[in-house]
Design an enzyme around this catalytic site. Structure first.
Site, PDB file in Angstrom:
ATOM      1  N   TYR A 167      10.700   0.208  -8.199  1.00  0.00           N
ATOM      2  CA  TYR A 167      10.642  -0.573  -6.619  1.00  0.00           C
ATOM      3  C   TYR A 167      10.624   0.316  -5.626  1.00  0.00           C
ATOM      4  CZ  TYR A 167      10.545  -5.462  -7.807  1.00  0.00           C
ATOM      5  OH  TYR A 167      10.272  -6.773  -8.009  1.00  0.00           O
ATOM      6  N   THR A 194     -11.320  -3.010   0.070  1.00  0.00           N
ATOM      7  CA  THR A 194     -10.644  -2.874  -1.273  1.00  0.00           C
ATOM      8  C   THR A 194     -10.930  -1.289  -1.853  1.00  0.00           C
ATOM      9  OG1 THR A 194     -12.741  -3.783  -2.159  1.00  0.00           O
ATOM     10  CG2 THR A 194     -10.908  -5.358  -2.152  1.00  0.00           C
ATOM     11  N   GLU A 213      10.258  -0.979  -1.858  1.00  0.00           N
ATOM     12  CA  GLU A 213      10.118  -1.655  -0.721  1.00  0.00           C
ATOM     13  C   GLU A 213      10.447  -0.710   0.514  1.00  0.00           C
ATOM     14  OE1 GLU A 213      11.567  -3.038  -3.271  1.00  0.00           O
ATOM     15  OE2 GLU A 213      11.533  -5.223  -3.208  1.00  0.00           O
ATOM     16  N   ARG A 221      -8.016  -1.318  -8.804  1.00  0.00           N
ATOM     17  CA  ARG A 221      -8.144  -2.552  -8.227  1.00  0.00           C
ATOM     18  C   ARG A 221      -6.843  -2.497  -6.987  1.00  0.00           C
ATOM     19  NH1 ARG A 221     -10.850  -6.742  -9.310  1.00  0.00           N
ATOM     20  NH2 ARG A 221     -11.976  -5.291 -10.705  1.00  0.00           N
TER      21      ARG A 221
END
Ligand code: DSN
Length: 434
Positions: free
Chosen positions: A51, A223, A53, A232
């Site tokens: 994680y 993308t 953030e 992706r």
């Protein structure tokens, strides 16, 4: 090392079946490609566990020193590839990236202009069923009925009349070069932001084979998995400064880069997908190599060869050809619907997608056209002579759709061609077989 087989043989079987399907057919969906094994390796790495953030150097959790290295490399490489002032590599995919740009620049209900879906725009460019059409007021622009090309004078007139706060240039099914300078001139004239979505053409832009909107527009999204051949995901590139702050954000203390970053996180997303962002860094490194330019150039040569062959077989192409990696064929002109054409071609191992054509009178669920392109087959090593063969196989299947013998022969031809250009030849046969 049979971790997956031991834990979950059903999913292992589905992976093998998919690998086998992809190897055994001609992948012509223009938004698909085959990443390198290096890109796939990073996507399956320990970065999937973390994680993080926030942004490099400013995270909410500890232990991010190596995530920071990977994300910073992705940012720096993307800047170099596109000559960008600022890059955010965290958007999870194209649609969330576009949502972040809307969130950063517009208020709910604001007016903007985007290309009509039927003429080659994307769902997120203002389609009524999408957030971009439901939460904002989209005034769509289309193409000229006669030429099926964008008419920049008409777009300008429409912009002067509707006074949009943002003009979105970009495509998913428009087979021609976009004139980003013309869009920018219009945006400047009406005091609108110019936001380009280059999801489809990013690879040919990066290779210098299509005008680069990053040097022109306020914001550009893309993308990373289409012509760019990465994992992706998506990214947003923008100018540092908000040239319209006095008009549109007079009370904001943020520059444009800060508006975009805070829209992505904490505005819309939580923890970034660090395994994918590290894989983006690998893909950008690959795209910075000279071989990538050769690849991108071959995509374009292949698209032209395929389009020429389809037209010489009597099929009508929207705009009578292509200048990029994709083309749209009007199959309804031959009495076949887009859906039937897609299904029929699926049966013989030619994979493409049904698509609307400009001013389509049929429904998007069963439109008049099919869309195809060359990025994936070019990755497999095919060149112009193979494109001629692919075009001929496709046309034969469509024009002899009721002749079972002819269709069986097409299927054989597809298998033969595929076996000459094996997908992922580095992988053992066991990867593809049960
Ligand atoms: N689904 C992509 C495409 O095929 O163009 C766009 O989101």
């Amino acid at each position: 090392m049979h971790y997956l087989r031991d834990v979950d043989p059903e999913i292992e079987a589905s992976v093998k079946n998919e690998a086998n399907r992809a190897r055994g057919g001609l992948e012509l969906i223009p938004s698909e490609n085959f990443t390198s094994l290096a890109v796939m390796q990073v996507m399956g790495s320990v970065f999937t566990n973390k994680y993080s953030e926030g942004y490099p150097g400013k995270r909410y959790y500890g232990g991010n020193e190596f995530v920071d290295v990977a994300e910073t490399l992705a940012i720096e490489r993307a800047k170099k590839l596109f000559n960008a002032e600022h890059v955010n590599v965290q958007p999870l995919s194209g649609s969330p990236a576009n949502q972040a740009v809307f969130f950063a620049l517009l208020n709910l209900g604001d007016t903007y202009m985007g290309m009509d879906l039927a003429c080659g725009g994307h769902l997120t460019h203002g389609c009524p069923v999408n957030f971009s059409g439901k939460h904002y007021k989209c005034i769509p622009y289309g193409v000229d009925k006669e030429t099926e090309l964008l008419d920049y004078d008409a777009i300008k007139k429409q912009a002067i009349k509707s006074k949009p706060k943002l003009i979105l240039s970009g495509l998913t099914a428009y087979p021609r070069e976009l004139d980003f300078d013309a869009f920018q001139e219009i945006a400047e004239e009406v005091g609108a932001y110019h936001f380009a979505d280059i999801a489809h053409i990013a690879g040919i832009v990066a290779a210098g084979l299509h005008p680069n909107p990053v040097e022109v527009c306020d914001v550009v999204s893309t993308t990373t998995h289409k012509t760019l051949r990465g994992p992706r995901g998506a990214m947003i590139m923008c100018k540092e400064e908000d040239r319209l702050r006095d008009i549109h954000h007079p009370d904001s203390k943020k520059n444009l880069a800060q508006l975009i970053d805070s829209a992505v996180f904490p505005g819309l997303q939580g923890g970034p997908h660090d395994h994918v962002n590290a894989a983006k860094a690998v893909a950008f490194h690959e795209a910075l190599q000279p071989e990538y330019k050769v690849y991108a150039s071959q995509i374009l040569k292949n698209a032209k060869a395929l389009a020429d062959e389809l037209m010489s077989q009597g099929l009508r192409l929207v705009t009578d050809g292509t200048e990029n990696h994709l083309m749209v064929v009007d199959v309804w002109e031959k009495g076949i619907t887009g859906k039937d054409a897609q299904n029929l071609l699926d049966e013989v191992g030619i994979f493409l997608n049904k698509n609307t054509i400009p001013f389509d009178e049929r429904s998007p669920f069963n439109p008049s056209g099919v869309r195809l392109g060359t990025p994936a087959l070019t990755t497999r090593g095919m060149k112009e002579s193979e494109m001629k063969e692919v075009g001929s196989l496709m046309a034969r299947a469509l024009l002899k759709k009721d002749d079972k013998t002819a269709l069986a022969k097409v299927k054989e031809g597809v298998s033969e061609l595929c076996s000459q250009f094996p997908l992922y030849p580095e992988l053992p046969d066991g990867y593809f077989k049960q």
